[in-house]
Design an enzyme around this catalytic site. Structure first.
Site, mmCIF file in Angstrom:
data_model
loop_
_atom_site.group_PDB
_atom_site.id
_atom_site.type_symbol
_atom_site.label_atom_id
_atom_site.label_comp_id
_atom_site.label_asym_id
_atom_site.label_seq_id
_atom_site.Cartn_x
_atom_site.Cartn_y
_atom_site.Cartn_z
ATOM 1 N N TYR A 94 42.796 -22.381 68.984
ATOM 2 C CA TYR A 94 42.196 -22.371 70.322
ATOM 3 C C TYR A 94 43.079 -21.590 71.311
ATOM 4 C CZ TYR A 94 38.146 -24.511 72.684
ATOM 5 O OH TYR A 94 36.939 -24.739 73.275
ATOM 6 N N GLU A 117 41.364 -13.376 74.168
ATOM 7 C CA GLU A 117 40.298 -13.118 75.149
ATOM 8 C C GLU A 117 40.878 -12.658 76.487
ATOM 9 O OE1 GLU A 117 37.606 -16.500 75.317
ATOM 10 O OE2 GLU A 117 37.779 -16.727 73.156
HETATM 11 C C1 LIG Z 1 30.097 -15.836 83.276
HETATM 12 C C2 LIG Z 1 30.975 -16.292 82.184
HETATM 13 C C3 LIG Z 1 32.081 -17.129 82.640
HETATM 14 C C4 LIG Z 1 33.003 -17.432 81.552
HETATM 15 C C5 LIG Z 1 34.035 -18.448 81.940
HETATM 16 C C6 LIG Z 1 35.065 -18.506 80.928
HETATM 17 C C7 LIG Z 1 35.906 -19.695 80.982
HETATM 18 C C8 LIG Z 1 36.035 -20.273 79.630
HETATM 19 C C9 LIG Z 1 37.259 -20.991 79.399
HETATM 20 C C10 LIG Z 1 37.315 -21.562 77.990
HETATM 21 C C11 LIG Z 1 37.461 -20.530 76.987
HETATM 22 C C12 LIG Z 1 37.086 -20.968 75.595
HETATM 23 C C13 LIG Z 1 36.952 -19.765 74.792
HETATM 24 C C14 LIG Z 1 36.808 -20.081 73.363
HETATM 25 C C15 LIG Z 1 37.668 -19.626 72.523
HETATM 26 C C16 LIG Z 1 37.563 -19.998 71.157
HETATM 27 O O1 LIG Z 1 36.590 -20.430 70.591
HETATM 28 S S1 LIG Z 1 38.941 -19.783 70.321
HETATM 29 C C17 LIG Z 1 38.567 -20.369 68.720
HETATM 30 C C18 LIG Z 1 39.089 -21.742 68.481
HETATM 31 N N1 LIG Z 1 38.196 -22.710 69.043
HETATM 32 C C19 LIG Z 1 38.038 -23.931 68.527
HETATM 33 O O2 LIG Z 1 38.598 -24.284 67.517
HETATM 34 C C20 LIG Z 1 37.157 -24.873 69.245
HETATM 35 C C21 LIG Z 1 35.754 -24.601 68.961
HETATM 36 N N2 LIG Z 1 34.997 -25.337 69.888
HETATM 37 C C22 LIG Z 1 34.371 -26.414 69.556
HETATM 38 O O3 LIG Z 1 34.387 -26.852 68.458
HETATM 39 C C23 LIG Z 1 33.592 -26.971 70.673
HETATM 40 O O4 LIG Z 1 34.245 -27.870 71.424
HETATM 41 C C24 LIG Z 1 32.152 -27.388 70.334
HETATM 42 C C25 LIG Z 1 31.501 -26.201 69.654
HETATM 43 C C26 LIG Z 1 31.460 -27.612 71.647
HETATM 44 C C27 LIG Z 1 32.031 -28.611 69.402
HETATM 45 O O5 LIG Z 1 32.534 -29.769 69.948
HETATM 46 P P1 LIG Z 1 31.872 -31.196 69.642
HETATM 47 O O6 LIG Z 1 30.459 -31.025 69.271
HETATM 48 O O7 LIG Z 1 32.171 -32.131 70.704
HETATM 49 O O8 LIG Z 1 32.598 -31.690 68.386
HETATM 50 P P2 LIG Z 1 32.105 -32.009 66.950
HETATM 51 O O9 LIG Z 1 33.024 -33.084 66.533
HETATM 52 O O10 LIG Z 1 32.133 -30.773 66.154
HETATM 53 O O11 LIG Z 1 30.566 -32.556 66.991
HETATM 54 C C28 LIG Z 1 30.200 -33.833 67.537
HETATM 55 C C29 LIG Z 1 29.048 -34.432 66.758
HETATM 56 O O12 LIG Z 1 27.911 -33.588 66.754
HETATM 57 C C30 LIG Z 1 27.615 -33.159 65.427
HETATM 58 N N3 LIG Z 1 27.207 -31.750 65.467
HETATM 59 C C31 LIG Z 1 27.556 -30.860 66.393
HETATM 60 N N4 LIG Z 1 27.008 -29.683 66.115
HETATM 61 C C32 LIG Z 1 26.317 -29.831 64.977
HETATM 62 C C33 LIG Z 1 25.538 -28.955 64.168
HETATM 63 N N5 LIG Z 1 25.390 -27.666 64.471
HETATM 64 N N6 LIG Z 1 24.962 -29.464 63.069
HETATM 65 C C34 LIG Z 1 25.108 -30.766 62.730
HETATM 66 N N7 LIG Z 1 25.840 -31.650 63.449
HETATM 67 C C35 LIG Z 1 26.422 -31.176 64.564
HETATM 68 C C36 LIG Z 1 28.902 -33.353 64.674
HETATM 69 O O13 LIG Z 1 28.719 -33.520 63.306
HETATM 70 C C37 LIG Z 1 29.417 -34.613 65.308
HETATM 71 O O14 LIG Z 1 28.661 -35.706 64.822
HETATM 72 P P3 LIG Z 1 29.320 -37.121 64.536
HETATM 73 O O15 LIG Z 1 30.409 -36.889 63.555
HETATM 74 O O16 LIG Z 1 28.222 -37.963 64.004
HETATM 75 O O17 LIG Z 1 29.835 -37.605 65.868
#
Ligand SMILES: CCCCCCCCCCCCC/C=C/C(=O)SCCNC(=O)CCNC(=O)[C@H](O)C(C)(C)COP(=O)(O)OP(=O)(O)OC[C@H]1O[C@@H](n2cnc3c(N)ncnc32)[C@H](O)[C@@H]1OP(=O)(O)O
Length: 242
Positions: free
Chosen positions: A164, A171
């Site tokens: 991350y 970026e």
């Molecule tokens: C005009 C534009 C302005 C822009 C402004 C910019 C500012 C931005 C600042 C921030 C910059 C960030 C830039 C990003 C950079 C990168 O990505 S670098 C790469 C490294 N990044 C990472 O490793 C983090 C990746 N990010 C995440 O994982 C996110 O936080 C997420 C995508 C939002 C996921 O988080 P979250 O869903 O909360 O966690 P999970 O544990 O994965 O999921 C929770 C539950 O939901 C289920 N689930 C989610 N998605 C799916 C799916 N597609 N299919 C099936 N199930 C899904 C998941 O299984 C979990 O379920 P439970 O286990 O039952 O709880």
């Protein structure tokens, strides 16, 4: 009386059947979506590796993958929809910021400004995104199929600790590299006077975008650390409603 009880049972059965069908359809869709996204990011990984092995340089790499990257990164908007309709238990805001900032990076920075496409920082965030997404989508897929290997679970909730910040560095350095070109070209900017009487300077907008990482990134990172504690250590986390 008997007939109303029977009606109740029939209704209950029908409702249960509907719920089961709905849940099976949702699982089928999510499985398809996650497999497609894993495949997409795998294609990107293989294309990047092949390019580097064949050419021995990263120059030209972005152009060679730009179309595929745009397609799969933009397709991730579907994920915001998943959260909005409640088929995955994830915050719309967290997912929205994550997905939109990536799409913005791809369309309005890297693809729009050819002069920065060969920067090392572009390769940095591309490699980081690719590793992250292959891990994340394969985690979701195996999880849905109830066959989740522990190393994928471990990778999903550990890799981000390093990836991350590295992604953010890639970026930010890319946006920084874009600044002189944006200033010189005046791209996406509107100067006064114009018929709308509106002024917009993309150069300063980019500086605001860079500054917005300061409040936003820690929140996303802390969110992932909380998810890590919940999934790997079984902690019960009460999150504020986003
Ligand atoms: C005009 C534009 C302005 C822009 C402004 C910019 C500012 C931005 C600042 C921030 C910059 C960030 C830039 C990003 C950079 C990168 O990505 S670098 C790469 C490294 N990044 C990472 O490793 C983090 C990746 N990010 C995440 O994982 C996110 O936080 C997420 C995508 C939002 C996921 O988080 P979250 O869903 O909360 O966690 P999970 O544990 O994965 O999921 C929770 C539950 O939901 C289920 N689930 C989610 N998605 C799916 C799916 N597609 N299919 C099936 N199930 C899904 C998941 O299984 C979990 O379920 P439970 O286990 O039952 O709880």
């Amino acid at each position: 009386m008997a007939s109303s009880e029977e009606d109740g049972t029939v209704e209950e059965k029908e409702n249960n059947n509907k719920k089961r069908t709905k849940s099976a359809l949702i699982t089928a869709w999510l499985t398809f979506y996650n497999i497609a996204m894993t495949a997409g990011w795998l294609v990107l990984a293989i294309t990047m590796m092949r390019f580097y092995i064949q050419k021995g340089t990263h120059k030209g790499l972005y152009r060679s993958i730009a179309r595929t990257l745009k397609f799969f990164q933009t397709f991730a908007l579907v994920e915001v929809g998943h959260c909005a309709v409640g088929i995955v238990r994830t915050s719309v805001i967290v997912t929205g910021v994550q997905v939109c900032s990536r799409i913005y990076m791809v369309w309005f920075i890297t693809s729009s400004i050819r002069q920065i496409q060969n920067e090392e920082s572009v390769i940095l965030f591309l490699v980081v995104w690719t590793v992250t997404e292959i891990t994340r989508y394969s985690y979701y897929t195996f999880n849905l199929l109830h066959h989740l290997p522990y190393f994928i679970k471990w990778a999903r909730y550990n890799f981000f600790i390093v990836l991350y910040p590295l992604g953010v560095v890639g970026e930010l350095l890319t946006i920084y590299a874009a600044l002189p070109f944006v200033r010189r070209s005046g791209m996406y900017s509107m100067r006064l006077p114009n018929k709308y009487n509106v002024s917009f300077d993309y150069y300063y907008f980019l500086i605001i975008v860079m500054l917005s990482y300061i409040p936003l990134f820690p929140q996303l990172y802390l969110h992932m650390l909380r998810q890590r504690r919940r999934v790997l250590h079984g902690e019960v986390i009460v999150e504020k409603d986003d």
